[in-house]
Design a protein around this motif. Structure first.
Motif, mmCIF file in Angstrom:
data_model
loop_
_atom_site.group_PDB
_atom_site.id
_atom_site.type_symbol
_atom_site.label_atom_id
_atom_site.label_comp_id
_atom_site.label_asym_id
_atom_site.label_seq_id
_atom_site.Cartn_x
_atom_site.Cartn_y
_atom_site.Cartn_z
ATOM 1 N N GLU A 96 2.091 7.773 2.389
ATOM 2 C CA GLU A 96 2.658 7.206 3.992
ATOM 3 C C GLU A 96 3.450 8.312 4.019
ATOM 4 O O GLU A 96 3.684 7.395 4.801
ATOM 5 N N ALA A 97 3.464 9.292 3.528
ATOM 6 C CA ALA A 97 4.624 10.151 4.385
ATOM 7 C C ALA A 97 3.863 12.332 3.829
ATOM 8 O O ALA A 97 3.919 11.875 3.179
ATOM 9 N N GLU A 98 4.210 12.728 4.831
ATOM 10 C CA GLU A 98 3.592 14.035 4.513
ATOM 11 C C GLU A 98 5.234 14.531 3.351
ATOM 12 O O GLU A 98 6.505 15.213 4.263
ATOM 13 N N THR A 99 4.917 14.592 2.159
ATOM 14 C CA THR A 99 6.690 14.749 1.678
ATOM 15 C C THR A 99 5.602 15.415 0.148
ATOM 16 O O THR A 99 4.428 15.659 -0.193
ATOM 17 N N LYS A 100 7.063 15.706 -0.924
ATOM 18 C CA LYS A 100 6.427 16.796 -1.578
ATOM 19 C C LYS A 100 5.520 16.454 -2.348
ATOM 20 O O LYS A 100 4.659 16.156 -3.270
ATOM 21 N N ASP A 101 5.802 14.613 -3.057
ATOM 22 C CA ASP A 101 5.490 14.355 -3.518
ATOM 23 C C ASP A 101 4.066 13.712 -3.300
ATOM 24 O O ASP A 101 2.990 13.625 -4.457
ATOM 25 N N SER A 102 3.559 13.275 -2.094
ATOM 26 C CA SER A 102 2.543 13.170 -2.166
ATOM 27 C C SER A 102 1.803 14.234 -1.421
ATOM 28 O O SER A 102 0.059 14.149 -2.331
ATOM 29 N N TRP A 103 1.451 15.219 -1.345
ATOM 30 C CA TRP A 103 0.883 16.859 -1.427
ATOM 31 C C TRP A 103 0.887 17.530 -3.267
ATOM 32 O O TRP A 103 -0.335 16.891 -3.293
ATOM 33 N N SER A 104 1.580 16.921 -3.633
ATOM 34 C CA SER A 104 1.475 16.487 -5.173
ATOM 35 C C SER A 104 0.040 16.264 -6.081
ATOM 36 O O SER A 104 -0.426 16.373 -6.892
ATOM 37 N N TRP A 105 0.780 15.246 -5.330
ATOM 38 C CA TRP A 105 -0.635 13.458 -5.781
ATOM 39 C C TRP A 105 -2.138 14.156 -5.331
ATOM 40 O O TRP A 105 -3.151 14.443 -5.774
ATOM 41 N N PHE A 106 -1.850 14.508 -4.322
ATOM 42 C CA PHE A 106 -3.159 14.941 -4.038
ATOM 43 C C PHE A 106 -3.943 15.994 -4.264
ATOM 44 O O PHE A 106 -4.915 16.322 -4.801
ATOM 45 N N GLN A 117 -0.185 9.726 6.804
ATOM 46 C CA GLN A 117 -0.444 10.498 7.309
ATOM 47 C C GLN A 117 -1.824 10.382 6.745
ATOM 48 O O GLN A 117 -2.531 10.290 5.343
ATOM 49 N N LEU A 118 -2.770 11.513 7.209
ATOM 50 C CA LEU A 118 -3.575 11.890 6.940
ATOM 51 C C LEU A 118 -4.335 13.213 6.020
ATOM 52 O O LEU A 118 -4.020 13.725 6.664
ATOM 53 N N LEU A 119 -4.229 13.337 5.102
ATOM 54 C CA LEU A 119 -4.358 14.808 4.466
ATOM 55 C C LEU A 119 -6.028 14.906 3.876
ATOM 56 O O LEU A 119 -6.852 14.680 3.550
ATOM 57 N N SER A 120 -6.078 16.018 4.565
ATOM 58 C CA SER A 120 -7.621 16.718 4.060
ATOM 59 C C SER A 120 -7.731 18.055 3.647
ATOM 60 O O SER A 120 -7.034 18.956 3.630
ATOM 61 N N PHE A 160 0.782 -1.244 -0.113
ATOM 62 C CA PHE A 160 -0.040 0.561 0.317
ATOM 63 C C PHE A 160 0.807 1.338 0.156
ATOM 64 O O PHE A 160 1.875 1.577 0.913
ATOM 65 N N LYS A 161 0.643 2.357 -0.843
ATOM 66 C CA LYS A 161 1.148 3.003 -0.511
ATOM 67 C C LYS A 161 0.300 4.878 -0.734
ATOM 68 O O LYS A 161 0.925 5.106 0.793
ATOM 69 N N ARG A 162 -0.987 4.248 -1.099
ATOM 70 C CA ARG A 162 -1.582 6.074 -0.694
ATOM 71 C C ARG A 162 -3.495 5.146 -1.313
ATOM 72 O O ARG A 162 -2.898 4.699 -2.182
ATOM 73 N N VAL A 163 -3.988 6.639 -0.689
ATOM 74 C CA VAL A 163 -5.722 5.932 -1.225
ATOM 75 C C VAL A 163 -6.568 7.676 -1.635
ATOM 76 O O VAL A 163 -5.615 8.189 -0.462
ATOM 77 N N TYR A 164 -7.166 8.004 -2.235
ATOM 78 C CA TYR A 164 -7.918 9.247 -2.146
ATOM 79 C C TYR A 164 -9.337 8.640 -2.153
ATOM 80 O O TYR A 164 -10.006 8.329 -2.905
ATOM 81 N N VAL A 165 -9.945 9.701 -1.186
ATOM 82 C CA VAL A 165 -11.184 9.230 -1.321
ATOM 83 C C VAL A 165 -11.957 10.540 -1.310
ATOM 84 O O VAL A 165 -11.836 11.646 -0.140
#
Length: 153
Positions: free
Chosen positions: A87-97, A65-68, A29-34
Motif C-alpha cells: 500500500e505504501a513504502e513504510t516501516k511496516d511494509s518493508w518489515s513485512w517484505f 508501491q512495488l518492492l523488489s 487489498f493491502k499487499r501481495v508477495y510473489v
C-alpha cells in the motif's frame, strides 16, 4: 481485522494480505508477495548471495508501491528473486517484505544486502536483521547529496 491468504502451487509462493473492517464490507487489498520456484532455486543455486532491495511507485489507477529483491547471476545479469505490491513504502511494509523474503529463502546467514535509504527500510533492517551485512548504494547516496546541496558541480 487483517487476514492473510497463503498459496503454494508447484513450489511457487504467494501471500496476500487484505483488510475487512466489518463482515458487511468487501475485503480491501493491502499487499501481495510473489515468488516463483524457479527464481528461488536459481538464486540459491546459481547467484551470488548478494541481494539488492528497491521500491518504486505504481502510477496506475490503484497506486501503491512495488518492492523488489534482485540478485546478480553468474553472467553478471540482473536476476529477480521476489516482488511485492504494498500500500505504501513504510516501516511496516518493508518489515513485512523482509520477513517474508528471509523466511522464504530459508534464513539470512550468508546474505548481503544493498539498498537506498528508502522510507522505513533502514529502520526495518536494523530491527529485523541487525547482524546481517548490508551496504548503501553509492549512486543513490551521491544523488541524495547532490539534491541536498552537499555536492556541487
Amino acid at each position: 481485522m487483517g487476514q492473510h491468504c497463503k498459496s503454494t502451487i508447484l513450489g511457487h509462493a504467494s501471500k496476500l494480505r487484505h483488510l475487512r473492517p466489518s463482515p458487511e464490507l468487501a475485503p480491501i487489498f493491502k499487499r501481495v508477495y510473489v515468488r516463483f520456484e524457479a527464481y528461488k532455486t536459481g538464486f540459491l543455486k546459481e547467484c551470488r548471495p548478494f541481494i539488492g532491495l528497491d521500491g518504486c511507485h505504481l502510477k496506475g489507477l490503484y497506486g501503491g508501491q512495488l518492492l523488489s529483491a534482485m540478485a546478480r547471476d553468474g553472467n553478471d545479469n540482473m536476476f529477480h528473486v521476489v516482488v511485492a505490491v504494498v500500500e505504501a513504502e513504510t516501516k511496516d511494509s518493508w518489515s513485512w517484505f523482509l520477513t517474508e523474503l528471509v523466511d522464504d529463502l530459508g534464513g539470512s546467514d550468508n546474505l548481503v544486502f544493498i539498498f537506498d535509504t528508502q522510507k522505513g527500510l533502514v529502520e526495518s533492517f536494523k530491527d529485523l536483521l541487525p547482524t546481517i551485512e548490508h551496504r548503501f548504494c553509492m549512486r543513490h547516496m551521491y544523488a541524495n547529496f547532490k539534491k541536498d546541496g552537499v555536492v556541487k558541480r
